[in-house]
Design an enzyme around this catalytic site. Structure first.
Site, mmCIF file in Angstrom:
data_model
loop_
_atom_site.group_PDB
_atom_site.id
_atom_site.type_symbol
_atom_site.label_atom_id
_atom_site.label_comp_id
_atom_site.label_asym_id
_atom_site.label_seq_id
_atom_site.Cartn_x
_atom_site.Cartn_y
_atom_site.Cartn_z
ATOM 1 N N GLU A 14 1.811 0.012 9.751
ATOM 2 C CA GLU A 14 2.002 -1.251 10.477
ATOM 3 C C GLU A 14 3.013 -0.991 11.588
ATOM 4 O O GLU A 14 4.222 -1.013 11.358
ATOM 5 C CB GLU A 14 2.538 -2.340 9.536
ATOM 6 C CG GLU A 14 1.605 -2.665 8.390
ATOM 7 C CD GLU A 14 2.163 -3.718 7.456
ATOM 8 O OE1 GLU A 14 1.368 -4.401 6.798
ATOM 9 O OE2 GLU A 14 3.409 -3.871 7.381
ATOM 10 N N CYS A 39 -13.564 5.794 16.998
ATOM 11 C CA CYS A 39 -14.290 6.608 17.968
ATOM 12 C C CYS A 39 -14.933 5.786 19.076
ATOM 13 O O CYS A 39 -15.151 6.280 20.184
ATOM 14 C CB CYS A 39 -15.359 7.447 17.252
ATOM 15 S SG CYS A 39 -16.775 6.493 16.616
ATOM 16 N N THR A 48 0.823 -1.201 0.000
ATOM 17 C CA THR A 48 0.000 0.000 0.000
ATOM 18 C C THR A 48 0.862 1.259 0.000
ATOM 19 O O THR A 48 0.486 2.275 -0.599
ATOM 20 C CB THR A 48 -0.950 0.006 1.206
ATOM 21 O OG1 THR A 48 -1.951 -1.006 1.012
ATOM 22 C CG2 THR A 48 -1.644 1.343 1.381
ATOM 23 N N HIS A 88 1.577 1.860 -3.471
ATOM 24 C CA HIS A 88 0.385 2.378 -4.147
ATOM 25 C C HIS A 88 0.154 3.844 -3.795
ATOM 26 O O HIS A 88 -0.313 4.628 -4.634
ATOM 27 C CB HIS A 88 -0.839 1.548 -3.761
ATOM 28 C CG HIS A 88 -0.812 0.146 -4.306
ATOM 29 N ND1 HIS A 88 -0.308 -0.159 -5.530
ATOM 30 C CD2 HIS A 88 -1.255 -1.020 -3.781
ATOM 31 C CE1 HIS A 88 -0.422 -1.460 -5.745
ATOM 32 N NE2 HIS A 88 -0.993 -2.011 -4.702
#
Length: 341
Positions: free
Chosen positions: A65, A94, A41, A44
């Site tokens: 991570e 939340c 990611t 990306h």
């Protein structure tokens, strides 16, 4: 402190000095990072694939991570204390919306995602929340488990969803045995009695898959779909876990799924094209998978701390972040690359 910062798309991030975060809100937690995983990611993000999908303000610090030690806590934090070893769920939430109340943390209406839409953990310190912290045994080194915070729970979450479909006698194909896939193999071994068939185009990845308990391995050489069909009597697998989902792998994964089977899409980057007649005539399912829940991560850490899931890593100093990203992009990393500040 030093941090790996992305200033614009399609350009390499830089390691630079930024101010250290502080705990200002009651439930804030500042963590001294012991390990930060390097994820596809991140590639990306650099490539701009998330442009328009998330509210990203640059420059910002990469890294979703993360594990380390609690450095500072807000006035209302009671679940962790300074000095505790922790791994962090990637999305501080939340706790009040319907998704949070239902335990679907990753769909929280008010969550943030450090490393994507706010500063992440490829740094010496990270600001997170008490709700993201999972306390670990003090003997656990953060660098050994950091990537379980995303690669681990993403793979585990998909396996957890597939468990009811994988009764004894069924077959599960793991498409891609990299950073996520090698955790998926171990999770399947821990949670199911299914036959595990692993497909990858890298022979070294297949060797690792064998060591982790794969029943069969198939080299992704262009004949792999036919090979999987041969292994399953021409039917395909009840479940295919697609940890690649780009460069044609997503189409192969669907083709390896049997009638009434389920194709779990976990990797991303490609486009799945399926004629609707193929869906209705075979009743195959295509299932999307986001990062796992807080409870998924807590369960995975039980497996990790009892030795049933092991993260294979290659460690780099924080200053070598660009080397780690390049090695990941080139397929030179077996398991997961970890930055250690």
């Amino acid at each position: 402190m030093k941090a790996v910062r992305l200033h614009e798309y399609h350009r390499s991030p830089v390691v630079e000095e930024v101010p250290e975060p502080t705990a200002k809100e009651p439930f804030d937690v500042v963590v001294k990072i012991g390990g930060a995983g390097v994820c596809r990611t991140d590639l990306h993000l650099i490539e701009g694939q998330w442009d328009g999908l998330a509210e990203i303000t640059m420059p910002y610090t990469l890294g979703h991570e993360n594990a380390g030690w609690v450095h500072e806590v807000g006035s209302a934090v009671t679940n962790v204390a300074v000095g505790d070893t922790v791994i962090l769920h990637p999305t501080p939430t939340c706790g009040l919306c319907h998704a949070c109340r239902a335990g679907n943390d990753m769909h929280c209406e008010n969550s943030v995602f450090p490393g994507l839409n706010r500063d992440g953990g490829m740094a010496e310190y990270l600001l997170t929340s008490a709700r993201a912290c999972i306390k670990l045994d003090p003997s656990t080194h953060p660098a050994d488990v950091a990537a379980l915070a995303d690669a681990g729970i993403t793979a585990y979450h998909a396996v957890r969803k597939a468990v009811p479909l994988l009764y004894p006698g069924t077959v599960c194909v793991v498409n891609g045995a990299g950073g996520l896939g090698h955790i998926g193999i171990q999770s399947l071994r821990a949670l199911t009695a299914a036959k595990v068939v692993v497909v990858d185009r890298n022979p070294d990845a297949l060797k690792l898959a064998e060591q982790l308990g794969a029943d069969e391995t198939v080299l992704g050489d262009g004949s792999h779909v036919e090979a999987v069909l041969d292994l399953t009597g021409g039917h395909g697998a009840e479940v295919v876990l697609d940890f690649v989902a780009e460069q044609g792998a997503q189409q192969d994964a669907f083709a390896m799924t049997r009638r009434d089977g389920s194709h779990f899409v976990i990797g991303y980057g490609g486009t799945l094209e399926v004629p609707t007649i193929d869906l209705i005539s075979t009743e195959r399912n295509v299932v999307g998978n986001l990062v796992g829940t807080y409870n998924d991560l807590a369960e995975l850490m039980v497996l990790a701390q009892t030795g049933r899931v092991t993260l294979h890593t290659r460690k780099y100093p924080l200053e070598a972040a660009l080397d780690a990203l390049a090695d990941l992009d080139a397929g030179r990393v077996r398991g997961r690359a970890i930055l250690t500040p």
